[in-house]
Design a protein around this motif. Structure first.
Motif, mmCIF file in Angstrom:
data_model
loop_
_atom_site.group_PDB
_atom_site.id
_atom_site.type_symbol
_atom_site.label_atom_id
_atom_site.label_comp_id
_atom_site.label_asym_id
_atom_site.label_seq_id
_atom_site.Cartn_x
_atom_site.Cartn_y
_atom_site.Cartn_z
ATOM 1 N N ALA A 8 44.887 35.163 51.183
ATOM 2 C CA ALA A 8 45.478 36.233 50.378
ATOM 3 C C ALA A 8 45.083 36.024 48.960
ATOM 4 O O ALA A 8 45.052 36.882 48.282
ATOM 5 N N LEU A 9 45.356 34.875 48.461
ATOM 6 C CA LEU A 9 45.324 34.654 47.193
ATOM 7 C C LEU A 9 43.817 34.747 46.644
ATOM 8 O O LEU A 9 43.478 35.452 45.453
ATOM 9 N N SER A 10 42.935 34.144 47.352
ATOM 10 C CA SER A 10 41.386 34.468 47.271
ATOM 11 C C SER A 10 40.994 35.686 47.111
ATOM 12 O O SER A 10 40.226 36.318 46.136
ATOM 13 N N GLY A 11 41.588 36.414 48.068
ATOM 14 C CA GLY A 11 41.362 37.888 48.041
ATOM 15 C C GLY A 11 41.706 38.818 47.024
ATOM 16 O O GLY A 11 41.171 39.672 46.511
ATOM 17 N N PHE A 12 43.077 38.336 46.558
ATOM 18 C CA PHE A 12 43.643 38.958 45.656
ATOM 19 C C PHE A 12 42.903 38.870 44.166
ATOM 20 O O PHE A 12 42.733 39.946 43.356
ATOM 21 N N ILE A 13 42.571 37.678 44.139
ATOM 22 C CA ILE A 13 41.679 37.364 42.727
ATOM 23 C C ILE A 13 40.295 38.122 42.823
ATOM 24 O O ILE A 13 39.829 38.515 41.918
ATOM 25 N N TYR A 14 39.665 38.053 43.900
ATOM 26 C CA TYR A 14 38.309 38.786 44.109
ATOM 27 C C TYR A 14 38.638 40.229 43.893
ATOM 28 O O TYR A 14 37.809 40.833 43.064
ATOM 29 N N VAL A 15 39.564 40.864 44.388
ATOM 30 C CA VAL A 15 39.882 42.367 43.941
ATOM 31 C C VAL A 15 40.195 42.589 42.585
ATOM 32 O O VAL A 15 39.654 43.545 42.051
ATOM 33 N N CYS A 16 40.977 41.751 42.062
ATOM 34 C CA CYS A 16 41.355 41.960 40.593
ATOM 35 C C CYS A 16 39.869 41.614 39.637
ATOM 36 O O CYS A 16 39.909 42.556 38.633
ATOM 37 N N ILE A 17 39.050 40.743 40.022
ATOM 38 C CA ILE A 17 37.944 40.700 39.358
ATOM 39 C C ILE A 17 36.899 42.182 39.442
ATOM 40 O O ILE A 17 36.394 42.440 38.376
ATOM 41 N N LEU A 18 36.960 42.493 40.764
ATOM 42 C CA LEU A 18 36.131 43.545 40.764
ATOM 43 C C LEU A 18 36.433 44.706 40.260
ATOM 44 O O LEU A 18 35.817 45.424 39.322
ATOM 45 N N ILE A 19 37.879 44.961 40.517
ATOM 46 C CA ILE A 19 38.504 46.358 39.921
ATOM 47 C C ILE A 19 38.611 46.366 38.317
ATOM 48 O O ILE A 19 38.345 47.304 37.506
ATOM 49 N N GLY A 20 39.146 45.039 37.994
ATOM 50 C CA GLY A 20 39.333 44.844 36.634
ATOM 51 C C GLY A 20 37.983 44.905 35.667
ATOM 52 O O GLY A 20 37.996 45.815 34.753
ATOM 53 N N SER A 21 36.787 44.269 36.337
ATOM 54 C CA SER A 21 35.428 44.378 35.269
ATOM 55 C C SER A 21 35.318 45.878 35.596
ATOM 56 O O SER A 21 34.492 46.537 34.592
ATOM 57 N N ILE A 22 35.302 46.733 36.722
ATOM 58 C CA ILE A 22 34.753 48.067 36.646
ATOM 59 C C ILE A 22 35.675 49.027 35.510
ATOM 60 O O ILE A 22 34.961 49.771 35.044
ATOM 61 N N LEU A 23 36.870 48.716 35.609
ATOM 62 C CA LEU A 23 37.978 49.678 34.661
ATOM 63 C C LEU A 23 37.600 49.159 33.288
ATOM 64 O O LEU A 23 37.758 49.974 32.250
ATOM 65 N N LEU A 24 37.325 47.696 33.119
ATOM 66 C CA LEU A 24 37.561 47.349 31.459
ATOM 67 C C LEU A 24 36.341 47.926 30.926
ATOM 68 O O LEU A 24 36.665 48.680 29.471
ATOM 69 N N HIS A 25 35.204 47.879 31.218
ATOM 70 C CA HIS A 25 33.780 48.528 30.639
ATOM 71 C C HIS A 25 32.693 48.479 31.430
ATOM 72 O O HIS A 25 32.521 47.664 32.305
ATOM 73 N N LYS A 26 31.493 49.274 31.054
ATOM 74 C CA LYS A 26 30.573 49.239 31.916
ATOM 75 C C LYS A 26 29.920 48.058 31.829
ATOM 76 O O LYS A 26 28.803 47.718 32.981
ATOM 77 N N TYR A 27 29.780 47.352 30.751
ATOM 78 C CA TYR A 27 28.976 45.993 30.469
ATOM 79 C C TYR A 27 29.819 44.793 31.419
ATOM 80 O O TYR A 27 29.147 43.941 31.806
ATOM 81 N N SER A 28 31.109 44.973 31.289
ATOM 82 C CA SER A 28 31.882 43.817 32.284
ATOM 83 C C SER A 28 31.482 44.229 33.644
ATOM 84 O O SER A 28 31.378 43.111 34.229
ATOM 85 N N PHE A 29 31.582 45.392 33.867
ATOM 86 C CA PHE A 29 31.113 45.784 35.560
ATOM 87 C C PHE A 29 29.666 45.181 35.827
ATOM 88 O O PHE A 29 29.518 44.541 36.575
ATOM 89 N N LEU A 30 28.901 45.556 34.801
ATOM 90 C CA LEU A 30 27.312 45.080 35.214
ATOM 91 C C LEU A 30 27.106 43.601 35.097
ATOM 92 O O LEU A 30 26.533 42.862 35.984
ATOM 93 N N ALA A 31 28.124 42.712 34.164
ATOM 94 C CA ALA A 31 27.840 41.412 34.271
ATOM 95 C C ALA A 31 28.390 40.787 35.412
ATOM 96 O O ALA A 31 27.822 39.818 36.141
ATOM 97 N N VAL A 32 29.593 41.250 35.945
ATOM 98 C CA VAL A 32 30.285 40.622 37.350
ATOM 99 C C VAL A 32 29.269 40.835 38.341
ATOM 100 O O VAL A 32 29.031 40.006 39.083
ATOM 101 N N PHE A 33 28.621 42.104 38.612
ATOM 102 C CA PHE A 33 27.962 42.373 39.757
ATOM 103 C C PHE A 33 26.532 41.766 39.544
ATOM 104 O O PHE A 33 25.883 41.312 40.620
#
Length: 268
Positions: A8-33
């Motif tokens: 549950a914890l690793s899944g929560f962190i994974y979702v936060c990284i994905l959604i957070g990077s997408i919402l923060l900025h297009k460059y944070s999204f591109l960097a994470v992906f």
């Protein structure tokens, strides 16, 4: 219980990284992906026993060209249709071939036009024809994948009696697939209502694409893992496996979603 908390914890962190990077900025999204694409390529190479540095060069160069150079539309469409053709060939291998033959030339083709190209089209989905960043499209896609997978699991666990494809994934059932499909459609309806980004019919169509092709993508990855004799593609996410394990469904579905979005853009 400890394993459940870890998952549950690793899944929560994974979702936060994905959604957070997408919402923060297009460059944070591109960097994470971009980082995720490197990890997935590494994990996929381990599955097919194919360690080629040249593929990382293709990934880096292609990613840069996709997002920082204006590529002629004809090249994008050509690459898309080749990728879709390879995706359908993998579907044929899934259904009709007991063991997918992975000679060296095919390993190159599958690595480039299955894994690498899927990341290209996945990261193009939140951009419109004017290169404006629209994160709702990708967030909606992720939500639909998660809803589909979650309800497919719950429905299959509680009501599943008929195996979907027992030779590859014994736990998947037809009832589970139907439950996930219906839940994804409902998810598409809710996304349409709250986001006002696309019409109701378009989100229902995208939900259908995600459910059907996402399930196929999961089965294809399961077949690669079965041939490799491993349970998970990696160990980077405790309780979940690898990044490729988490993205296999959305990766396979992404070129089909991208094609659909391009069609409705040019028709409207």
């Amino acid at each position: 219980m400890k394993e459940l908390y870890t998952r549950a914890l690793s899944g929560f962190i994974y979702v936060c990284i994905l959604i957070g990077s997408i919402l923060l900025h297009k460059y944070s999204f591109l960097a994470v992906f971009f980082i995720f694409s490197l990890i997935c390529l590494y994990e996929f190479q381990r599955l097919i026993h194919f360690k080629k540095v040249f593929l990382y060069i293709i990934l880096v160069a292609g990613f840069a060209a996709t997002h920082f150079i204006k590529i002629p539309l004809s090249i994008t469409w050509s690459f898309l249709f080749i990728s879709l053709f390879v995706q359908l060939l993998l579907l044929k291998d899934l259904l009709f071939i007991r063991i997918i033959p992975m000679f060296e030339k095919k390993k190159y083709i599958v690595s480039i036009f299955y894994l690498i190209s899927c990341f290209f089209f996945l990261t193009l989905i939140p951009f419109d024809q004017f290169r404006n960043y629209q994160p709702i499209y990708l967030i909606g896609l992720l939500v639909l994948i998660w809803v589909n997978d979650s309800f497919a699991y719950l429905t299959g666990k509680n009501f599943g009696k008929h195996k979907l494809y027992s030779k590859i994934s014994p736990k998947k059932t037809i009832e589970g697939f139907i439950g996930g499909f219906i839940a994804a459609i409902i998810g598409g309806i809710l996304i349409s209502y709250f986001s006002k980004s696309l019409s109701l019919l378009h989100w229902i169509a995208i939900a259908s694409i995600v459910s059907i092709f996402g399930t196929i993508g999961d089965l294809i990855q399961s077949k690669f893992k079965r041939q490799a004799g491993v349970k998970d593609s990696g160990k980077i996410m405790p309780g979940h496996g690898g990044i490729f394990d988490r993205l296999d469904s959305i990766l396979y579905a992404s070129p089909f979603v991208f094609l659909y979005l391009q069609i409705i853009t040019y028709v409207s």
